[in-house]
Design a protein around this motif. Structure first.
Motif, PDB file in Angstrom:
ATOM      1  N   ASN A  91       0.844  -1.201   0.000  1.00  0.00           N
ATOM      2  CA  ASN A  91       0.000   0.000   0.000  1.00  0.00           C
ATOM      3  C   ASN A  91       0.876   1.247   0.000  1.00  0.00           C
ATOM      4  O   ASN A  91       0.544   2.257  -0.615  1.00  0.00           O
ATOM      5  CB  ASN A  91      -0.901   0.050   1.245  1.00  0.00           C
ATOM      6  CG  ASN A  91      -1.668  -1.221   1.454  1.00  0.00           C
ATOM      7  OD1 ASN A  91      -1.066  -2.273   1.580  1.00  0.00           O
ATOM      8  ND2 ASN A  91      -2.978  -1.137   1.490  1.00  0.00           N
ATOM      9  N   LEU A  92       1.986   1.181   0.724  1.00  0.00           N
ATOM     10  CA  LEU A  92       2.916   2.313   0.795  1.00  0.00           C
ATOM     11  C   LEU A  92       3.409   2.654  -0.611  1.00  0.00           C
ATOM     12  O   LEU A  92       3.351   3.807  -1.040  1.00  0.00           O
ATOM     13  CB  LEU A  92       4.081   1.949   1.722  1.00  0.00           C
ATOM     14  CG  LEU A  92       5.214   2.956   1.860  1.00  0.00           C
ATOM     15  CD1 LEU A  92       4.719   4.254   2.485  1.00  0.00           C
ATOM     16  CD2 LEU A  92       6.346   2.383   2.731  1.00  0.00           C
ATOM     17  N   MET A  93       3.845   1.643  -1.342  1.00  0.00           N
ATOM     18  CA  MET A  93       4.376   1.878  -2.689  1.00  0.00           C
ATOM     19  C   MET A  93       3.258   2.325  -3.639  1.00  0.00           C
ATOM     20  O   MET A  93       3.426   3.250  -4.426  1.00  0.00           O
ATOM     21  CB  MET A  93       5.035   0.604  -3.237  1.00  0.00           C
ATOM     22  CG  MET A  93       6.275   0.154  -2.489  1.00  0.00           C
ATOM     23  SD  MET A  93       5.877  -0.486  -0.842  1.00  0.00           S
ATOM     24  CE  MET A  93       7.427  -0.995  -0.199  1.00  0.00           C
ATOM     25  N   ASN A  94       2.093   1.664  -3.544  1.00  0.00           N
ATOM     26  CA  ASN A  94       0.984   2.010  -4.441  1.00  0.00           C
ATOM     27  C   ASN A  94       0.508   3.445  -4.210  1.00  0.00           C
ATOM     28  O   ASN A  94       0.268   4.197  -5.166  1.00  0.00           O
ATOM     29  CB  ASN A  94      -0.191   1.051  -4.234  1.00  0.00           C
ATOM     30  CG  ASN A  94       0.084  -0.315  -4.842  1.00  0.00           C
ATOM     31  OD1 ASN A  94       0.972  -0.451  -5.696  1.00  0.00           O
ATOM     32  ND2 ASN A  94      -0.649  -1.332  -4.415  1.00  0.00           N
ATOM     33  N   ASN A  95       0.374   3.838  -2.936  1.00  0.00           N
ATOM     34  CA  ASN A  95      -0.080   5.197  -2.650  1.00  0.00           C
ATOM     35  C   ASN A  95       0.960   6.228  -3.086  1.00  0.00           C
ATOM     36  O   ASN A  95       0.620   7.286  -3.607  1.00  0.00           O
ATOM     37  CB  ASN A  95      -0.390   5.364  -1.158  1.00  0.00           C
ATOM     38  CG  ASN A  95      -1.645   4.611  -0.738  1.00  0.00           C
ATOM     39  OD1 ASN A  95      -2.346   4.033  -1.553  1.00  0.00           O
ATOM     40  ND2 ASN A  95      -1.934   4.608   0.539  1.00  0.00           N
ATOM     41  N   LEU A  96       2.244   5.914  -2.872  1.00  0.00           N
ATOM     42  CA  LEU A  96       3.289   6.857  -3.291  1.00  0.00           C
ATOM     43  C   LEU A  96       3.312   6.989  -4.816  1.00  0.00           C
ATOM     44  O   LEU A  96       3.571   8.076  -5.333  1.00  0.00           O
ATOM     45  CB  LEU A  96       4.652   6.412  -2.753  1.00  0.00           C
ATOM     46  CG  LEU A  96       4.820   6.650  -1.251  1.00  0.00           C
ATOM     47  CD1 LEU A  96       6.097   5.980  -0.730  1.00  0.00           C
ATOM     48  CD2 LEU A  96       4.862   8.155  -0.920  1.00  0.00           C
ATOM     49  N   ASP A  97       3.018   5.913  -5.537  1.00  0.00           N
ATOM     50  CA  ASP A  97       2.943   6.018  -7.001  1.00  0.00           C
ATOM     51  C   ASP A  97       1.862   7.015  -7.409  1.00  0.00           C
ATOM     52  O   ASP A  97       2.041   7.789  -8.359  1.00  0.00           O
ATOM     53  CB  ASP A  97       2.655   4.642  -7.626  1.00  0.00           C
ATOM     54  CG  ASP A  97       3.885   3.741  -7.597  1.00  0.00           C
ATOM     55  OD1 ASP A  97       5.002   4.266  -7.387  1.00  0.00           O
ATOM     56  OD2 ASP A  97       3.730   2.516  -7.771  1.00  0.00           O
ATOM     57  N   SER A  98       0.731   7.008  -6.700  1.00  0.00           N
ATOM     58  CA  SER A  98      -0.334   7.982  -7.003  1.00  0.00           C
ATOM     59  C   SER A  98       0.158   9.397  -6.735  1.00  0.00           C
ATOM     60  O   SER A  98      -0.120  10.325  -7.507  1.00  0.00           O
ATOM     61  CB  SER A  98      -1.579   7.723  -6.138  1.00  0.00           C
ATOM     62  OG  SER A  98      -2.073   6.443  -6.382  1.00  0.00           O
ATOM     63  N   MET A  99       0.896   9.575  -5.633  1.00  0.00           N
ATOM     64  CA  MET A  99       1.411  10.908  -5.308  1.00  0.00           C
ATOM     65  C   MET A  99       2.436  11.359  -6.361  1.00  0.00           C
ATOM     66  O   MET A  99       2.453  12.535  -6.749  1.00  0.00           O
ATOM     67  CB  MET A  99       2.070  10.889  -3.928  1.00  0.00           C
ATOM     68  CG  MET A  99       1.109  10.833  -2.789  1.00  0.00           C
ATOM     69  SD  MET A  99       0.050  12.302  -2.652  1.00  0.00           S
ATOM     70  CE  MET A  99       1.118  13.456  -1.831  1.00  0.00           C
ATOM     71  N   ILE A 100       3.264  10.431  -6.814  1.00  0.00           N
ATOM     72  CA  ILE A 100       4.281  10.792  -7.811  1.00  0.00           C
ATOM     73  C   ILE A 100       3.600  11.245  -9.101  1.00  0.00           C
ATOM     74  O   ILE A 100       4.011  12.222  -9.732  1.00  0.00           O
ATOM     75  CB  ILE A 100       5.240   9.601  -8.040  1.00  0.00           C
ATOM     76  CG1 ILE A 100       6.128   9.453  -6.802  1.00  0.00           C
ATOM     77  CG2 ILE A 100       6.076   9.776  -9.296  1.00  0.00           C
ATOM     78  CD1 ILE A 100       6.907   8.155  -6.730  1.00  0.00           C
ATOM     79  N   ALA A 101       2.505  10.560  -9.460  1.00  0.00           N
ATOM     80  CA  ALA A 101       1.754  10.981 -10.651  1.00  0.00           C
ATOM     81  C   ALA A 101       1.190  12.384 -10.430  1.00  0.00           C
ATOM     82  O   ALA A 101       1.243  13.240 -11.330  1.00  0.00           O
ATOM     83  CB  ALA A 101       0.636   9.979 -10.936  1.00  0.00           C
ATOM     84  N   ALA A 102       0.679  12.664  -9.236  1.00  0.00           N
ATOM     85  CA  ALA A 102       0.125  13.999  -8.949  1.00  0.00           C
ATOM     86  C   ALA A 102       1.229  15.061  -9.031  1.00  0.00           C
ATOM     87  O   ALA A 102       0.991  16.181  -9.506  1.00  0.00           O
ATOM     88  CB  ALA A 102      -0.515  14.009  -7.564  1.00  0.00           C
ATOM     89  N   LEU A 103       2.425  14.683  -8.612  1.00  0.00           N
ATOM     90  CA  LEU A 103       3.529  15.656  -8.599  1.00  0.00           C
ATOM     91  C   LEU A 103       3.997  16.027 -10.006  1.00  0.00           C
ATOM     92  O   LEU A 103       4.754  16.982 -10.180  1.00  0.00           O
ATOM     93  CB  LEU A 103       4.705  15.097  -7.773  1.00  0.00           C
ATOM     94  CG  LEU A 103       4.472  15.054  -6.264  1.00  0.00           C
ATOM     95  CD1 LEU A 103       5.568  14.261  -5.557  1.00  0.00           C
ATOM     96  CD2 LEU A 103       4.394  16.469  -5.687  1.00  0.00           C
ATOM     97  N   GLN A 104       3.552  15.267 -11.001  1.00  0.00           N
ATOM     98  CA  GLN A 104       3.921  15.606 -12.392  1.00  0.00           C
ATOM     99  C   GLN A 104       3.074  16.753 -12.926  1.00  0.00           C
ATOM    100  O   GLN A 104       3.384  17.338 -13.952  1.00  0.00           O
ATOM    101  CB  GLN A 104       3.744  14.386 -13.327  1.00  0.00           C
ATOM    102  CG  GLN A 104       4.409  13.096 -12.883  1.00  0.00           C
ATOM    103  CD  GLN A 104       5.895  13.261 -12.623  1.00  0.00           C
ATOM    104  OE1 GLN A 104       6.564  14.072 -13.254  1.00  0.00           O
ATOM    105  NE2 GLN A 104       6.405  12.495 -11.662  1.00  0.00           N
ATOM    106  N   GLN A 105       1.982  17.068 -12.240  1.00  0.00           N
ATOM    107  CA  GLN A 105       1.069  18.096 -12.766  1.00  0.00           C
ATOM    108  C   GLN A 105       1.665  19.492 -12.596  1.00  0.00           C
ATOM    109  O   GLN A 105       2.511  19.717 -11.721  1.00  0.00           O
ATOM    110  CB  GLN A 105      -0.273  17.993 -12.061  1.00  0.00           C
ATOM    111  CG  GLN A 105      -0.972  16.670 -12.375  1.00  0.00           C
ATOM    112  CD  GLN A 105      -2.372  16.616 -11.823  1.00  0.00           C
ATOM    113  OE1 GLN A 105      -3.026  17.634 -11.676  1.00  0.00           O
ATOM    114  NE2 GLN A 105      -2.814  15.412 -11.512  1.00  0.00           N
ATOM    115  N   ALA A 106       1.178  20.434 -13.421  1.00  0.00           N
ATOM    116  CA  ALA A 106       1.738  21.791 -13.408  1.00  0.00           C
ATOM    117  C   ALA A 106       1.612  22.392 -12.006  1.00  0.00           C
ATOM    118  O   ALA A 106       2.586  22.868 -11.426  1.00  0.00           O
ATOM    119  CB  ALA A 106       1.014  22.645 -14.450  1.00  0.00           C
ATOM    120  N   ASP A 107       0.377  22.339 -11.457  1.00  0.00           N
ATOM    121  CA  ASP A 107       0.195  22.839 -10.092  1.00  0.00           C
ATOM    122  C   ASP A 107       0.398  21.665  -9.134  1.00  0.00           C
ATOM    123  O   ASP A 107      -0.554  21.127  -8.560  1.00  0.00           O
ATOM    124  CB  ASP A 107      -1.195  23.454  -9.944  1.00  0.00           C
ATOM    125  CG  ASP A 107      -1.406  24.058  -8.565  1.00  0.00           C
ATOM    126  OD1 ASP A 107      -0.476  23.963  -7.732  1.00  0.00           O
ATOM    127  OD2 ASP A 107      -2.489  24.601  -8.321  1.00  0.00           O
TER     128      ASP A 107
END
Ligand code: MRU
Length: 341
Positions: A91-107
């Motif tokens: 879950n730690l890795m899966n949730n962090l993957d979602s955060m990493i995807a969010a961090l690619q956004q402009a804002d």
């Protein structure tokens, strides 16, 4: 970030606090968590523990760091540091993957805060869904058994296996719960017993080695446990001692269920042998520590084997209670977990 509240995690005016689970049940102390190092230390020390809770906690910390102005590059580096804090709970890795995807956004700052909030809300809902599916299996008057702590402390919501037990209790089924104390770190004796008391669930605490006798005497009708990672073939890792329970359940023909959100499924692991198992400090087996201090009863340099988790083969599982439904061995063999690719 809006204020979020779970049993072991909360945000207030954008700041993150963690309930120190190592001090429960004697003390309830909330610790501010402001840096990546704070979070890593808390996860390693099991002040914050339970597969979903550490995933959500790590993401809330990244959201906090974004809110105080850390750069995208720094946040991405921090995500990798957090990913390494504990190896087994996917879950730690899966949730962090979602955060990493969010961090690619402009804002990226707003995206990170929104993503952490969504993961929190999602876990609350996943817990409710698991509880609904699992509680439907429980009959009035049954004696249930669980291992480790899988309740509100271990998730953002009502829990996984303990969430099932709690809903069955709330539905008015006259259930009783055997709680394995769960050596070496006593998550059952300290945390599940505490949660059961808060929830009004009738329970009795047992040492782990008493479960066999209860099953032989016909005093266990059903077993519910959580999971830190479920492989593609249905094998799963959970707190050490789960495998012994599964073997005992098989021998005594007691239905044995694993309860987990789909965020615990790891299709990159073909079977349980691919799941990394964390080894922990020898002193956890040489003695015990908690709010009462630290005691070592073994010789101070006693050689120790201390895996935090073990793997239960799919062949010993009666049903996989996920947020999407209850799956049988035939469902798993037919590849039902592939829907989570
Ligand atoms: O070492 P822990 O206390 O984090 O281990 C926790 C468990 O094994 C739980 O059963 C698992 O994380 C599922 S909790 C919802």
């Amino acid at each position: 970030m809006k204020n979020l509240t779970a049993l072991s995690l909360k945000t207030r005016q954008g700041e993150l606090y963690v309930l120190d689970q190592t001090l429960l049940p004697q003390q309830q102390k909330w610790l501010p968590c402001q840096t990546v190092n704070d979070m890593v230390v808390m996860i390693k020390a099991l002040q914050l523990r339970g597969a979903p809770a550490i995933g959500i906690g790590a993401c809330l910390l990244l959201a906090y760091r974004a809110s105080v102005g850390d750069s995208r590059e720094q946040l991405l580096r921090d995500a990798e540091v957090l990913r390494a804090a504990r190896p087994t709970a996917v879950n730690l890795m899966n949730n962090l993957d979602s955060m990493i995807a969010a961090l690619q956004q402009a804002d990226f700052k707003t995206a990170a805060i929104d993503c952490a909030g969504q993961l929190f809300a999602q876990d609350v809902q996943l817990c409710l869904n698991m509880a609904r599916h699992g509680a439907a299996l429980v009959q009035d008057g049954e004696q249930l058994l669980t291992h480790c702590n899988t309740g509100g402390l271990a998730t953002a919501g009502v829990g996984t296996a303990l969430g099932v037990v709690n809903l069955a209790h709330q539905q008015g089924k006259n259930i009783r719960l055997w709680v394995d104390e769960t050596r070496p770190l006593l998550q059952g004796g300290r945390l599940t017993a505490w949660e059961c008391q808060q929830l009004g669930i009738a329970y009795q605490l047992i040492c782990d080695n008493m479960a066999a006798m209860l099953m032989a005497r016909g005093q266990v009708d059903r077993i519910f446990v959580g999971s830190d990672r479920i492989a593609a073939n249905g094998d799963f890792a959970n707190k050490v001692g789960t495998y012994s329970l599964a073997v005992l359940a098989h021998y005594h023909k007691v239905p044995f269920y694993v309860v987990a959100p789909h965020t615990t499924v790891d299709l990159a692991c073909a079977d349980g042998s691919a799941i990394p198992i964390e080894q922990r400090h020898a002193d956890e087996v040489r003695g015990v520590s908690g709010s009462f201090g630290k005691t070592i009863w073994a010789p101070e340099d006693a050689a120790v084997f201390n895996p935090a988790f073990d793997v239960t083969p799919a062949a010993l599982v009666t049903g996989w209670v996920l947020d999407t439904g209850v799956y049988s061995q035939a469902d798993i063999a037919a590849g039902v977990l592939m829907q989570f690719a």
